[in-house]
Design a protein around this motif. Structure first.
Motif, PDB file in Angstrom:
ATOM      1  N   LEU A   1       5.004  12.351 -41.864  1.00  0.00           N
ATOM      2  CA  LEU A   1       4.296  11.994 -42.937  1.00  0.00           C
ATOM      3  C   LEU A   1       3.485  12.966 -43.689  1.00  0.00           C
ATOM      4  O   LEU A   1       3.318  13.469 -45.044  1.00  0.00           O
ATOM      5  CB  LEU A   1       3.485  10.852 -42.564  1.00  0.00           C
TER       6      LEU A   1
ATOM      7  N   ARG B   1      13.174   7.781 -37.188  1.00  0.00           N
ATOM      8  CA  ARG B   1      11.929   7.529 -36.639  1.00  0.00           C
ATOM      9  C   ARG B   1      11.780   6.186 -36.707  1.00  0.00           C
ATOM     10  O   ARG B   1      10.779   5.467 -35.856  1.00  0.00           O
ATOM     11  CB  ARG B   1      10.608   8.786 -38.080  1.00  0.00           C
ATOM     12  N   TYR B   2      12.375   5.329 -37.964  1.00  0.00           N
ATOM     13  CA  TYR B   2      12.216   4.204 -37.313  1.00  0.00           C
ATOM     14  C   TYR B   2      13.643   3.130 -36.208  1.00  0.00           C
ATOM     15  O   TYR B   2      13.046   3.098 -36.139  1.00  0.00           O
ATOM     16  CB  TYR B   2      13.121   3.577 -38.694  1.00  0.00           C
TER      17      TYR B   2
ATOM     18  N   SER C   1      11.926   3.191 -45.154  1.00  0.00           N
ATOM     19  CA  SER C   1      11.710   3.099 -43.258  1.00  0.00           C
ATOM     20  C   SER C   1      10.675   3.538 -42.895  1.00  0.00           C
ATOM     21  O   SER C   1      10.265   1.920 -42.219  1.00  0.00           O
ATOM     22  CB  SER C   1      12.320   4.832 -43.187  1.00  0.00           C
ATOM     23  N   TYR C   2       9.604   3.777 -43.404  1.00  0.00           N
ATOM     24  CA  TYR C   2       7.995   3.535 -43.407  1.00  0.00           C
ATOM     25  C   TYR C   2       8.009   1.953 -43.023  1.00  0.00           C
ATOM     26  O   TYR C   2       6.373   1.406 -42.917  1.00  0.00           O
ATOM     27  CB  TYR C   2       6.996   4.363 -44.121  1.00  0.00           C
TER      28      TYR C   2
ATOM     29  N   ALA D   1      12.907   9.896 -41.876  1.00  0.00           N
ATOM     30  CA  ALA D   1      12.398   8.821 -41.547  1.00  0.00           C
ATOM     31  C   ALA D   1      12.727   8.170 -41.134  1.00  0.00           C
ATOM     32  O   ALA D   1      13.102   6.829 -40.403  1.00  0.00           O
ATOM     33  CB  ALA D   1      11.961   8.052 -42.983  1.00  0.00           C
TER      34      ALA D   1
ATOM     35  N   CYS E   1       4.622   9.108 -35.946  1.00  0.00           N
ATOM     36  CA  CYS E   1       4.873   9.072 -36.749  1.00  0.00           C
ATOM     37  C   CYS E   1       4.384  10.150 -38.529  1.00  0.00           C
ATOM     38  O   CYS E   1       4.614  10.585 -39.563  1.00  0.00           O
ATOM     39  CB  CYS E   1       4.928   7.917 -38.550  1.00  0.00           C
TER      40      CYS E   1
ATOM     41  N   ILE F   1       8.673   0.164 -40.701  1.00  0.00           N
ATOM     42  CA  ILE F   1       7.814   1.077 -38.928  1.00  0.00           C
ATOM     43  C   ILE F   1       6.335   0.393 -39.172  1.00  0.00           C
ATOM     44  O   ILE F   1       6.468   0.269 -37.866  1.00  0.00           O
ATOM     45  CB  ILE F   1       8.029   2.191 -39.796  1.00  0.00           C
TER      46      ILE F   1
END
Length: 519
Positions: free
Chosen positions: A450, A327-328, A422-423, A324, A446, A426
């Motif tokens: 997820l 991805r961030y 992180s999300y 995660a 993402c 994001i």
């Protein structure tokens, strides 16, 4: 002359009374001596003092152990010249974790079925096992020996019995005795037990080496042999096959196609490797047991399952959390992504995930398999799941279960907090984007992660973060199937079906195969 004649008659008539009195006194003395020897086998001097008192009304015992060899000989002599109690010998030695046998028999042989047979430690009152009125009694048994003894009475009609003590621990060391008692017979045999073991043996290594072929566990499984369960078993095996092929193919594509040599696909290859190992840890053994009808698993096999399962689940949970963060960085800092996620950082993320899981799995495996387990070794699961196994332990494991619960909370919530943080960032970055196409691309990037996180953490939290009173074996087995078989199958599908790079690598590989087959 009447006087002397009457005197002679009196003397003659009084003689039987005098002999009867002497016999009664001797009988009382012998009875007192028998009682003293039976209840004080470690102190024969107390019994001898009782013999010099006529009539005998009481005797005393002293805790000090004096002249052990004399005590053994004295106990045998109390039994009389006709019968003796013979034990295993002067001393026995056992390793930590082993099973020790205490055989005792009467010599010459006689029926002991209606006798009281008592194994004791140091003193007669410290009951290791009591056979009385043709049955074993657990109420007088010392707490440390409860659920750890097996009484073998196959030859009790010949006066021969054996007591097995399971999973010997250092505190079992000491003096033991075996007493046979009936209305006209009493005898005692004593011996010493020495327990040897170093740290590794106390952690269960000796148990793994010496008891793996003797002490198997029984996996009750999840399927029975009815038509419905046969169908469900076929579905599980189909899912297992897809998981095996999907994860294997994804690993192959990532390592053979240079376009997939990026941080995201490095993490994805490690995730597929963990899923591949996870399905191979539990499902093959479950299938073998179901098809063969044998439900057993060796002690070593069970410990390996626990270690690998905890290791892989812990590693995968942490890796999903750190993915995660990847991805961030990719969405919030796309220009700095190659610098922030360089090769060193990627290897540190992968290495820390594996190291965390390996240490956790090794520690929990050693602790769980060091517990002594009772005679009933039926694990109500389709693999050696740790919490199901702890229910069979002969000792109180509540403290360790609380520690495991705290560890599970940390292992699940720590990576989950990384994912949430992180999300959250994001989402903030996506909302600041002005281009609708950029937003869709970011969300598509993402969505796969997820989805995988939801499947894995949802099932794991349902099992390990529920209070014990809400847990049932049937629910645990169904959910375990979900995240040990279904989730490993879904991960490669989730990451590949909507990923153009993976689909392109697959098409490229298929084209090579077609070209090669034409030539």
């Amino acid at each position: 002359m009447p006087g002397p004649q009457n005197r002679g008659t009196k003397e003659k008539g009084g003689k039987p009374d005098e002999e009867e009195t002497q016999a009664s006194v001797a009988s009382d003395a012998l009875l007192s001596l028998v009682r003293a020897a039976v209840d004080c086998p470690s102190n024969p001097e107390a019994a001898l003092r009782s013999l010099h008192q006529f009539p005998v009304t009481s005797y005393d015992c002293f805790p000090a152990v004096q002249s052990q060899s004399f005590a053994n000989g004295f106990a045998d002599s109390v039994a009389g010249d006709e019968f003796k109690v013979l034990g295993p010998g002067e001393s026995l030695m056992a390793l930590v974790g082993e099973t020790v046998e205490f055989p005792c028999h009467l010599s010459p042989y006689q029926d002991a079925e209606h006798m009281e047979i008592r194994w004791f430690q140091t003193q007669v009152s410290n009951v290791v096992y009591l056979y009385q009125e043709q049955q074993g009694l657990s109420s007088p048994q010392m707490m440390q020996f409860r659920n750890r003894t097996i009484f073998e009475a196959n030859d009790i009609a010949d006066g021969s019995v054996i007591l097995h003590i399971l999973s010997v621990v250092p505190s079992d060391e000491g003096q033991y005795g075996c007493r046979f008692l009936s209305h006209n017979f009493s005898g005692v045999a004593t011996w010493e037990l020495e327990v040897a073991g170093d740290l590794l043996q106390q952690l269960g290594m000796v148990r793994w080496l010496n008891q793996s072929s003797t002490y198997d566990f029984i996996l009750l499984g999840i399927f029975s042999h009815n038509p419905t369960d046969h169908l469900l078993f076929s579905v599980v095996m189909l899912v297992f096959t897809v998981a095996l092929c999907g994860n294997g193919l994804l690993i192959f594509l990532i390592y053979t196609d240079p376009r997939l040599h990026t941080p995201m696909y490095l993490f994805l290859s490690q995730l597929s490797l963990m899923d591949l190992m996870l399905v191979c840890t539990n499902v093959p053994k479950m299938a073998i047991n179901f098809l063969s009808g044998r439900k057993s698993i060796s002690f070593v096999g069970c410990s390996i399952q626990i270690g690998l399962f905890v290791c892989l689940v812990g590693s995968e949970g942490l890796l999903l959390g750190l993915m995660a963060y990847d991805r961030y960085v990719a969405i919030s800092h796309p220009l700095h992504y190659p610098v922030l996620m360089n090769q060193k950082v990627c290897l540190q993320i992968v290495g820390s995930s594996w190291a965390f899981g390996i240490v956790d799995g090794l520690v929990q495996m050693l602790v769980v398999m060091s517990f002594p387990y009772c005679n009933l070794r039926e694990v109500d699961h389709f693999f050696c799941e740790m919490l199901s196994l702890l229910k069979l332990a002969c000792v109180d494991t509540s403290l360790f279960e609380k520690v495991v619960f705290v560890c599970c909370v940390f292992m699940l919530l720590f990576p989950f907090s990384i994912i949430v943080a992180s999300y959250a960032r994001i989402l903030g970055a996506v909302l600041r984007m002005h281009s609708t196409q950029s937003r869709k691309k970011a969300m598509a990037t993402c969505s796969s992660h997820l989805t995988a996180v939801s499947f894995f953490y949802g099932a794991a939290m349902f099992i390990y973060l529920r209070p014990r009173r809400y847990r049932t074996p049937s629910q645990d087995k169904v959910v375990s199937i979900f995240y040990t078989v279904l989730t490993p199958m879904l991960n490669p599908l989730i990451y590949s079906l909507r990923n153009r790079d993976v689909i392109g690598a697959l098409q490229k590989g298929l084209d090579r195969c077609r070209v090669g087959s034409q030539h």
